[in-house]
Design an enzyme around this catalytic site. Sequence first.
Site, short mmCIF file in Angstrom:
data_model
loop_
_atom_site.label_atom_id
_atom_site.label_comp_id
_atom_site.label_asym_id
_atom_site.label_seq_id
_atom_site.Cartn_x
_atom_site.Cartn_y
_atom_site.Cartn_z
N GLU A 9 35.04 20.39 23.05
CA GLU A 9 33.73 19.28 23.44
C GLU A 9 33.45 19.46 24.93
OE1 GLU A 9 32.85 16.83 20.65
OE2 GLU A 9 33.05 18.12 18.87
N GLU A 17 37.51 23.74 11.60
CA GLU A 17 37.39 22.35 11.11
C GLU A 17 35.86 22.96 10.68
OE1 GLU A 17 35.50 19.68 14.39
OE2 GLU A 17 37.12 20.10 15.55
N HIS A 36 31.28 23.51 12.19
CA HIS A 36 30.44 23.40 10.98
C HIS A 36 29.49 23.95 11.06
CE1 HIS A 36 33.73 19.40 11.26
NE2 HIS A 36 33.67 19.61 12.55
N ASP A 64 33.01 23.57 7.72
CA ASP A 64 32.64 22.86 6.59
C ASP A 64 31.02 23.80 6.27
OD1 ASP A 64 31.50 20.87 8.32
OD2 ASP A 64 33.27 19.28 7.78
N ASN A 124 38.39 24.07 22.24
CA ASN A 124 37.83 23.76 21.27
C ASN A 124 36.68 23.58 21.21
OD1 ASN A 124 37.98 23.87 17.86
ND2 ASN A 124 38.19 21.86 17.65
C1 XIL Z 1 35.23 13.54 12.59
C2 XIL Z 1 36.10 12.72 11.60
O1 XIL Z 1 36.30 13.59 10.81
C3 XIL Z 1 35.61 11.88 12.14
O2 XIL Z 1 36.52 11.11 10.86
C4 XIL Z 1 35.55 10.79 12.86
O3 XIL Z 1 34.60 8.94 12.65
C5 XIL Z 1 34.57 10.81 13.63
O4 XIL Z 1 35.33 12.79 13.88
N1 XIL Z 1 34.42 17.74 15.33
C6 XIL Z 1 35.68 17.11 15.77
C7 XIL Z 1 36.26 16.21 15.04
O5 XIL Z 1 36.12 17.06 17.33
O6 XIL Z 1 36.90 15.43 16.09
C8 XIL Z 1 34.99 15.30 14.77
O7 XIL Z 1 36.12 14.42 13.62
C9 XIL Z 1 34.47 15.87 13.82
C10 XIL Z 1 33.91 17.00 14.97
#
Ligand code: XIL
Length: 322
Positions: free
Chosen positions: A130, A246, A214, A248, A178
């Site tokens: 990020e 990641e 996401h 969802d 990422n």
């Molecule tokens: C999130 C986790 O899922 C949570 O458990 C934690 O509290 C916060 O981080 N992008 C990312 C991940 O790269 O590391 C994040 O994970 C979600 C968003």
Amino acid sequence: MRDAAARHRILIGTAVEPSYLAEPEYAKILSDEFSMLEPENNLKFGQVHPRPDTDPNPYDFSGPDALVAFAQAHKMKMRGHTLVWHNQQPRWVTGGGLTPDQLNKALQSHIKTVVGRYAGKIFAWDVVNEAFNDDGSMRHTVWYDRPGIGFADQGAAYIEQALRWARATDRRAKLFVNDYGAETIGKKSDAIYAMAKDFRKRRVPLDGIGFQLHCDLSFDRPEALDSFKANLQRFADLGLDIHITEMDVRLRNNSPESLDQQAKLYGDVVKICGGQPRCKVIQIWGFTDKHSWLRNGHGLLWDENYQKKPAYDAFLRPLLGK
Ligand code: XIL
């Protein structure tokens, strides 16, 4: 899922917390269905390196070590997340007490220690997570901010440095940047693309791009999916691997209609990855809604009671060639 995907040389992964392994349903689905895992939190700076190097015990490897053991016992690959990020950092890093030179040394020794410990065990790393803002500018973080780790006003130089330290420690690990919100073509993905192109030209050790994915149902539009496909293609054309890292799909409610739309979107993404030879990983951010960071977002393939949702079948179908 893992066997069906293996025929396409795709790894199916999920984010994992070691404490959940004690639940029998959790551990069984994880090892039966997934060929890869990634610590959801355990390798973030604040968790793995909570105390400064002057402390007798600066690191805590217990979580990632447990996950390495699980992965090896079940012949799963493991991805590392993440070495350089602006969130979930320890106070000793963010507190402002370190000079640029000290920050530089702290990050170098962090990368050497963590990547070194898991060399041969973690096959790919989100080296930097990020780093970009949505408008394509670089995010202000302790690592970037002038002078950050010592590169005043030089844009992605700190990313380059982190990649070089990681490569120097483990020559075989695949090194990724990422990000979220870079799935389709736009200001953010353009900025990452420009950096990646420059890195490839100058042989900076970048092996791939992680797309977090996401998303919600608004991603299920032909324009978005076409743009996603074209975006993956341009990164692939640079010779980079693509990992969906990641995924969802957040829902407002879990009505049958929403669950079906969610299923369709999962299927579409699996098809797009399957159609792109450089797309080698599809990972979801957890697998049961019981343990999702989205809480009530119903975003994953299994519900709160470990029952398969329509999204499970839709995800599997294209992998079976149906
Ligand atoms: C999130 C986790 O899922 C949570 O458990 C934690 O509290 C916060 O981080 N992008 C990312 C991940 O790269 O590391 C994040 O994970 C979600 C968003």
